[in-house]
Design a protein around this motif. Structure first.
Motif, short mmCIF file in Angstrom:
data_model
loop_
_atom_site.label_atom_id
_atom_site.label_comp_id
_atom_site.label_asym_id
_atom_site.label_seq_id
_atom_site.Cartn_x
_atom_site.Cartn_y
_atom_site.Cartn_z
N PHE A 150 0.88 -1.13 0.03
CA PHE A 150 0.02 0.11 -0.05
C PHE A 150 1.01 1.26 -0.17
N ASP A 151 0.54 2.05 -0.89
CA ASP A 151 1.51 3.23 -1.17
C ASP A 151 0.58 4.56 -1.47
N LEU A 152 1.16 5.74 -0.80
CA LEU A 152 0.79 7.10 -0.98
C LEU A 152 1.60 7.84 -1.20
N HIS A 153 1.30 8.96 -2.25
CA HIS A 153 2.36 10.20 -2.60
C HIS A 153 2.10 10.99 -1.12
N VAL A 154 3.23 11.51 -0.87
CA VAL A 154 3.11 12.75 -0.02
C VAL A 154 1.77 13.29 0.25
N GLY A 155 1.67 14.23 -1.02
CA GLY A 155 0.65 14.96 -1.03
C GLY A 155 -0.83 14.34 -1.06
N CYS A 156 -0.98 13.01 -1.36
CA CYS A 156 -2.25 12.33 -1.30
C CYS A 156 -2.43 12.04 0.21
N ALA A 157 -1.38 11.51 0.94
CA ALA A 157 -1.24 11.26 2.24
C ALA A 157 -1.78 12.43 3.33
N PHE A 158 -1.55 13.52 2.85
CA PHE A 158 -2.30 14.63 3.69
C PHE A 158 -3.14 15.49 2.93
N LEU A 159 -4.22 14.92 2.21
CA LEU A 159 -5.04 15.88 1.54
C LEU A 159 -6.21 15.79 2.65
N PRO A 160 -6.87 17.22 2.63
CA PRO A 160 -7.67 17.75 3.70
C PRO A 160 -8.86 16.63 3.77
N ILE A 161 -9.53 16.72 5.15
CA ILE A 161 -10.87 15.57 5.33
C ILE A 161 -11.95 16.18 4.28
N SER A 162 -12.02 17.47 4.25
CA SER A 162 -13.05 18.03 3.47
C SER A 162 -12.60 19.25 2.93
N VAL A 163 -13.30 19.83 1.75
CA VAL A 163 -12.92 21.10 1.30
C VAL A 163 -14.42 21.48 0.48
N THR A 164 -14.06 22.86 0.15
CA THR A 164 -15.31 23.53 -0.62
C THR A 164 -14.78 23.81 -2.00
N HIS A 165 -15.59 23.93 -2.93
CA HIS A 165 -15.30 24.10 -4.27
C HIS A 165 -16.43 24.76 -4.94
N LYS A 166 -15.81 25.81 -5.72
CA LYS A 166 -16.85 26.85 -6.49
C LYS A 166 -17.67 25.76 -7.41
#
Length: 188
Positions: free
Chosen positions: A105-121
Motif C-alpha cells: 500500500f503506497d501513497l504520494h506525500v501529497g495524497c497522504a495529507f489531503l484535507p478531510i473536507s474541502v469546498t469548491h466553487k
C-alpha cells in the motif's frame, strides 16, 4: 541554517523559492517549487530540493484509510522498476511515498495529507474525502462507473475522491484541491 535530512547524504540549506533564481522540482513529491512555496530545502551540488512540507513530513503516520498498520515514509520506492502506484490517486510515483510494505500500500506525500473536507466553487456543499468512489446504479444506465463532476473523466472506484453523498456529486482529489495539510495524521 543547514541540517541533515534522512533522504539525502548531504546537509540541506533552507531558502525561499525565489532566492534560488531557477525553476526546480521537489525531489520528494516531484512537483515544482514555485514562488508561492514558503521554503525550499536544498543541496545545490546534487540538484536536490524539498518543499517545506516534504522536508518536514513525519516518518510514520497512522492514516484512517489504512488502519491495519502505520505508514512509513520512504525516500524512494522499494519495488522493481523503482516506481509505485499510489493507492489514492492511481498515478505512478518515483520519489517519496508513505508505504505499508506487507500490504503493498503506497501513497504520494501529497495524497497522504489531503484535507478531510474541502469546498469548491463547482458545488454548493462541502465535499468529504472518500477512500473509494461509491458507484450508484442509475435508472436506464448499464454503466458501473462514475464520472468526475468537474473534469468529466472516469472516477475509478478504487481511488479516492471528494464527494457530497446527498447530491451524488463526486470529483477527483486533484480536481477538488491541490492543498496539502502537513501533520494532519501523527503517530500518537
Amino acid at each position: 541554517m543547514d541540517y541533515k535530512h534522512f533522504s539525502h547524504p548531504h546537509n540541506l540549506i533552507i531558502h525561499r523559492a525565489y532566492e534560488l533564481g531557477i525553476q526546480v522540482n521537489c525531489s520528494g513529491c516531484n512537483s515544482p517549487c514555485d514562488n508561492t512555496t514558503t521554503a525550499v530545502h536544498a543541496c545545490h551540488p546534487c540538484n536536490y530540493f524539498l518543499h517545506d512540507h516534504c522536508a518536514n513530513a513525519g516518518r510514520y503516520v497512522k492514516h484512517p484509510c489504512h488502519k491495519a498498520h502505520p505508514l512509513i515514509l520512504l525516500p524512494h520506492p522499494t519495488y522493481a522498476g523503482n516506481t509505485f502506484i499510489c493507492n489514492a490517486c492511481g498515478h505512478p510515483g518515483k520519489s517519496f511515498s508513505y508505504c505499508c510494505t506487507p500490504c503493498e500500500f503506497d501513497l504520494h506525500v501529497g495524497c497522504a495529507f489531503l484535507p478531510i473536507s474541502v469546498t469548491h466553487k463547482a458545488h454548493q456543499h462541502e465535499l468529504s474525502l472518500s477512500y473509494g468512489v461509491p458507484v450508484v446504479p442509475r435508472r436506464g444506465s448499464n454503466t458501473d462507473h462514475e464520472y468526475c463532476n468537474i473534469c468529466k473523466n472516469i472516477l475509478e472506484a478504487r481511488h479516492w475522491a471528494y464527494s457530497c453523498q446527498n447530491c451524488d456529486f463526486n470529483v477527483h482529489t486533484a480536481c477538488a484541491t491541490k492543498e496539502v495539510v502537513p501533520g494532519l495524521y501523527q503517530d500518537d
